[in-house]
Design an enzyme around this catalytic site. Structure first.
Site, PDB file in Angstrom:
ATOM      1  CG  LEU A   1      51.051  38.225   4.608  1.00 37.55           C
ATOM      2  CD1 LEU A   1      50.127  38.714   5.710  1.00 37.55           C
ATOM      3  CD2 LEU A   1      51.572  39.373   3.779  1.00 37.55           C
ATOM      4  N   PRO A   2      55.212  35.406   4.244  1.00 36.61           N
ATOM      5  CG  PRO A   2      56.863  34.986   2.657  1.00 36.61           C
ATOM      6  CD  PRO A   2      55.473  35.526   2.818  1.00 36.61           C
ATOM      7  CG  HIS A   3      56.210  35.735   9.515  1.00 35.08           C
ATOM      8  ND1 HIS A   3      55.071  35.359   8.845  1.00 35.08           N
ATOM      9  CD2 HIS A   3      56.120  35.196  10.740  1.00 35.08           C
ATOM     10  CE1 HIS A   3      54.312  34.636   9.641  1.00 35.08           C
ATOM     11  NE2 HIS A   3      54.925  34.506  10.806  1.00 35.08           N
ATOM     12  CB  ALA A   4      62.159  34.053   9.039  1.00 33.63           C
TER      13      ALA A   4
ATOM     14  CG  LEU B   1      57.042  41.515   7.719  1.00 31.75           C
ATOM     15  CD1 LEU B   1      56.005  41.597   8.830  1.00 31.75           C
ATOM     16  CD2 LEU B   1      57.673  42.874   7.486  1.00 31.75           C
TER      17      LEU B   1
END
Length: 154
Positions: free
Chosen positions: A64-67, A102
Site C-alpha cells: 500500500l504505497p502512498h504519498a 494512494l
C-alpha cells in the site's frame, strides 16, 4: 468515503515484468500521470521518500504505497496487479503482487488517513485478494475492489 470515489476504472492495470520497487513506483507514477494528471516524477520521488521511512508492504502479497503531492484536490488511487510477484521488503518478507497506491493532497490530513484505512481494510480481506489474483481483466478488478464498499466502510 468509498473506493469508487478514489479509484477510477482506468487506474486499474495488470502489469507484467516489473523487476524492482523503483520500476514499480515508475509504473504507478506513469499511470497516475495519465489518469490524474499529476507529475509522474514527483509521484515517484514522493513514493520513494515515503518508502524510506518504512516499507509499505503490509503482508500477504499486498503493498500500500502512498504519498502526498502538490496539485491534487482529493485522494486518488492506482491499483496494479503484478503478473509476477516482486520483492518489496514487506513486513512478512513475502513478495507482493497486489499494489494499491494512494496519492493525497499535501494538506489532506484526515481524508488521507480515512482513505488509507479503507484501502487497508479492503486489502486485508482474503476473499477480495483471492478474486483479484484470479482475474486479469481491469474492469473486473475494479468491480471487485469497489463492490459493497459502504457496507465494509461502516
Amino acid at each position: 468515503m468509498d473506493l469508487s470515489r478514489i479509484l477510477k476504472p482506468e487506474a486499474v492495470k495488470v502489469i507484467a515484468n516489473v523487476t524492482s520497487k523503483k520500476r514499480l513506483f515508475q509504473e504507478l507514477g506513469e499511470v497516475g500521470h495519465s489518469i490524474y494528471a499529476f507529475p509522474a516524477n514527483e509521484a515517484v520521488d514522493a513514493l520513494q521518500e515515503r518508502e524510506s521511512l518504512g516499507p509499505t508492504g503490509v503482508g500477504h502479497g499486498v503493498a500500500l504505497p502512498h504519498a502526498r503531492l502538490r496539485g491534487l484536490d482529493s485522494v486518488v488511487g492506482v491499483f496494479l496487479r503484478l503478473d509476477r510477484r516482486l520483492d518489496f521488503d514487506s513486513v512478512d518478507r513475502q513478495p507482493v503482487d497486489l499494489v494499491f497506491a494512494l496519492f493525497a493532497p499535501i494538506d489532506s490530513g484526515v481524508e488521507h488517513l480515512k482513505a488509507l484505512a479503507l484501502v487497508s481494510r479492503t486489502m486485508r480481506d482474503a476473499k477480495i485478494c483471492e478474486k483479484l489474483r484470479a482475474n486479469d481483466d481491469p474492469a473486473t478488478l475494479h468491480a471487485v475492489l469497489t463492490e459493497l464498499q459502504p457496507a465494509r466502510a461502516a
